[in-house]
Design a protein around this motif. Sequence first.
Motif, PDB file in Angstrom:
ATOM      1  N   ARG A 107      10.827  54.423 -41.435  1.00  0.00           N
ATOM      2  CA  ARG A 107      11.903  53.483 -41.741  1.00  0.00           C
ATOM      3  C   ARG A 107      12.352  52.746 -40.487  1.00  0.00           C
ATOM      4  N   GLN A 108      12.530  53.478 -39.392  1.00  0.00           N
ATOM      5  CA  GLN A 108      12.959  52.835 -38.150  1.00  0.00           C
ATOM      6  C   GLN A 108      11.893  51.876 -37.638  1.00  0.00           C
ATOM      7  N   GLN A 109      10.638  52.276 -37.729  1.00  0.00           N
ATOM      8  CA  GLN A 109       9.555  51.410 -37.273  1.00  0.00           C
ATOM      9  C   GLN A 109       9.522  50.110 -38.067  1.00  0.00           C
ATOM     10  N   ALA A 110       9.704  50.195 -39.385  1.00  0.00           N
ATOM     11  CA  ALA A 110       9.684  49.003 -40.218  1.00  0.00           C
ATOM     12  C   ALA A 110      10.851  48.079 -39.899  1.00  0.00           C
ATOM     13  N   ALA A 111      12.044  48.653 -39.692  1.00  0.00           N
ATOM     14  CA  ALA A 111      13.209  47.830 -39.353  1.00  0.00           C
ATOM     15  C   ALA A 111      13.032  47.176 -37.993  1.00  0.00           C
ATOM     16  N   ALA A 112      12.492  47.917 -37.030  1.00  0.00           N
ATOM     17  CA  ALA A 112      12.265  47.360 -35.698  1.00  0.00           C
ATOM     18  C   ALA A 112      11.238  46.235 -35.753  1.00  0.00           C
ATOM     19  N   ALA A 113      10.209  46.403 -36.562  1.00  0.00           N
ATOM     20  CA  ALA A 113       9.190  45.354 -36.693  1.00  0.00           C
ATOM     21  C   ALA A 113       9.794  44.076 -37.256  1.00  0.00           C
ATOM     22  N   ARG A 114      10.725  44.227 -38.174  1.00  0.00           N
ATOM     23  CA  ARG A 114      11.395  43.045 -38.727  1.00  0.00           C
ATOM     24  C   ARG A 114      12.219  42.346 -37.653  1.00  0.00           C
ATOM     25  N   CYS A 115      12.951  43.113 -36.847  1.00  0.00           N
ATOM     26  CA  CYS A 115      13.711  42.520 -35.750  1.00  0.00           C
ATOM     27  C   CYS A 115      12.777  41.812 -34.769  1.00  0.00           C
ATOM     28  N   GLU A 116      11.655  42.445 -34.456  1.00  0.00           N
ATOM     29  CA  GLU A 116      10.688  41.838 -33.541  1.00  0.00           C
ATOM     30  C   GLU A 116      10.165  40.518 -34.084  1.00  0.00           C
ATOM     31  N   SER A 117       9.990  40.435 -35.410  1.00  0.00           N
ATOM     32  CA  SER A 117       9.498  39.181 -35.998  1.00  0.00           C
ATOM     33  C   SER A 117      10.500  38.046 -35.794  1.00  0.00           C
ATOM     34  N   PHE A 118      11.789  38.377 -35.815  1.00  0.00           N
ATOM     35  CA  PHE A 118      12.803  37.349 -35.575  1.00  0.00           C
ATOM     36  C   PHE A 118      12.875  36.971 -34.100  1.00  0.00           C
ATOM     37  N   VAL A 119      12.690  37.931 -33.220  1.00  0.00           N
ATOM     38  CA  VAL A 119      12.617  37.604 -31.793  1.00  0.00           C
ATOM     39  C   VAL A 119      11.487  36.612 -31.557  1.00  0.00           C
ATOM     40  N   GLU A 120      10.345  36.875 -32.155  1.00  0.00           N
ATOM     41  CA  GLU A 120       9.190  35.986 -31.988  1.00  0.00           C
ATOM     42  C   GLU A 120       9.443  34.626 -32.634  1.00  0.00           C
ATOM     43  N   ARG A 121      10.090  34.638 -33.790  1.00  0.00           N
ATOM     44  CA  ARG A 121      10.365  33.388 -34.504  1.00  0.00           C
ATOM     45  C   ARG A 121      11.215  32.443 -33.665  1.00  0.00           C
ATOM     46  N   PHE A 122      12.164  33.009 -32.929  1.00  0.00           N
ATOM     47  CA  PHE A 122      13.074  32.177 -32.141  1.00  0.00           C
ATOM     48  C   PHE A 122      12.646  32.058 -30.673  1.00  0.00           C
ATOM     49  N   ARG A 123      11.410  32.450 -30.378  1.00  0.00           N
ATOM     50  CA  ARG A 123      10.957  32.388 -28.993  1.00  0.00           C
ATOM     51  C   ARG A 123      11.000  30.965 -28.462  1.00  0.00           C
ATOM     52  N   SER A 124      10.682  29.993 -29.314  1.00  0.00           N
ATOM     53  CA  SER A 124      10.749  28.595 -28.906  1.00  0.00           C
ATOM     54  C   SER A 124      11.900  27.872 -29.593  1.00  0.00           C
ATOM     55  N   GLY A 125      12.839  28.639 -30.144  1.00  0.00           N
ATOM     56  CA  GLY A 125      13.977  28.058 -30.836  1.00  0.00           C
ATOM     57  C   GLY A 125      15.262  28.274 -30.072  1.00  0.00           C
ATOM     58  N   LEU A 147      17.239  44.379 -32.024  1.00  0.00           N
ATOM     59  CA  LEU A 147      16.082  45.252 -31.829  1.00  0.00           C
ATOM     60  C   LEU A 147      16.447  46.457 -30.966  1.00  0.00           C
ATOM     61  N   SER A 148      17.161  46.224 -29.870  1.00  0.00           N
ATOM     62  CA  SER A 148      17.557  47.325 -28.981  1.00  0.00           C
ATOM     63  C   SER A 148      18.448  48.326 -29.722  1.00  0.00           C
ATOM     64  N   ILE A 149      19.374  47.815 -30.505  1.00  0.00           N
ATOM     65  CA  ILE A 149      20.267  48.702 -31.255  1.00  0.00           C
ATOM     66  C   ILE A 149      19.479  49.507 -32.268  1.00  0.00           C
ATOM     67  N   THR A 150      18.541  48.863 -32.958  1.00  0.00           N
ATOM     68  CA  THR A 150      17.736  49.545 -33.971  1.00  0.00           C
ATOM     69  C   THR A 150      16.927  50.690 -33.360  1.00  0.00           C
ATOM     70  N   LEU A 151      16.362  50.446 -32.196  1.00  0.00           N
ATOM     71  CA  LEU A 151      15.553  51.464 -31.530  1.00  0.00           C
ATOM     72  C   LEU A 151      16.398  52.605 -30.969  1.00  0.00           C
ATOM     73  N   SER A 152      17.691  52.359 -30.824  1.00  0.00           N
ATOM     74  CA  SER A 152      18.577  53.405 -30.279  1.00  0.00           C
ATOM     75  C   SER A 152      19.080  54.358 -31.351  1.00  0.00           C
TER      76      SER A 152
END
Length: 222
Positions: free
Chosen positions: A184-202, A214-219
């Motif tokens: 569950r944590q891995q899936a939630a973190a992956a979703r956060c990572e997808s948003f980090v990547e989405r806004f990399r050029s935004g 992402l940091s909070i989720t991993l903690s």
Amino acid sequence: MRPLRHGYTNDTQGDGVVVVKRYQGGIDEVLRRGTELGVLERLPPGLPVPKVLGAPEGALKLQQLPGMHGQDLIDEGLGRPVLRSCGELLRRLQQVDVSRVFPDTAAGTGWVVVHGDFGPNNMLFDQDTFKVTGLVDWEWAHPGDRIEDLAWCEWIVRRHHPRAVEDLDDLFSGYGVRPSWARRQQAAAARCESFVERFRSGPAAARRRWQENLSITLSWTE
């Protein structure tokens, strides 16, 4: 029409009968609109989703569904029945033939219909029975792993309703299975990572917000 509460990315207004959703956010508006339109038109009858009433450029006209917003009910201390109904509806959604909703999905993948932002933040409930009257905002929908929506529903509660974390047992009871915390944590973190990547050029502020998420989720620990 007036702006609807709990709208965060798009311009969503309703008059009690019709909702007009204009896609905003600076990135992928055309893709998100096309995804939501296609999914709503292909989902089978019986699910509590809005009917498409029109598709003007850059927007959708949708049926306005009744019910009280899930986040408001949780804030009133009603997390247990709300989350149980979330789990029950997710179990129903994952029984839908994924190839009906996403015709290009290859057979044998084991994938299910993923809402993509599943949780009380996008759901309406009957105030007496707590049955779901509306599951809205399908712009992130895709075929994927069945853990995704379950983990994200939990993420919404942990991130935005920390006092209701103890009510998550009812989410899993309604769903029928409690996958491991690691999954569950891995899936939630992956979703956060997808948003980090989405806004990399935004927008930089959006990217920083999702890096923080992402940091909070991993903690977290269960």
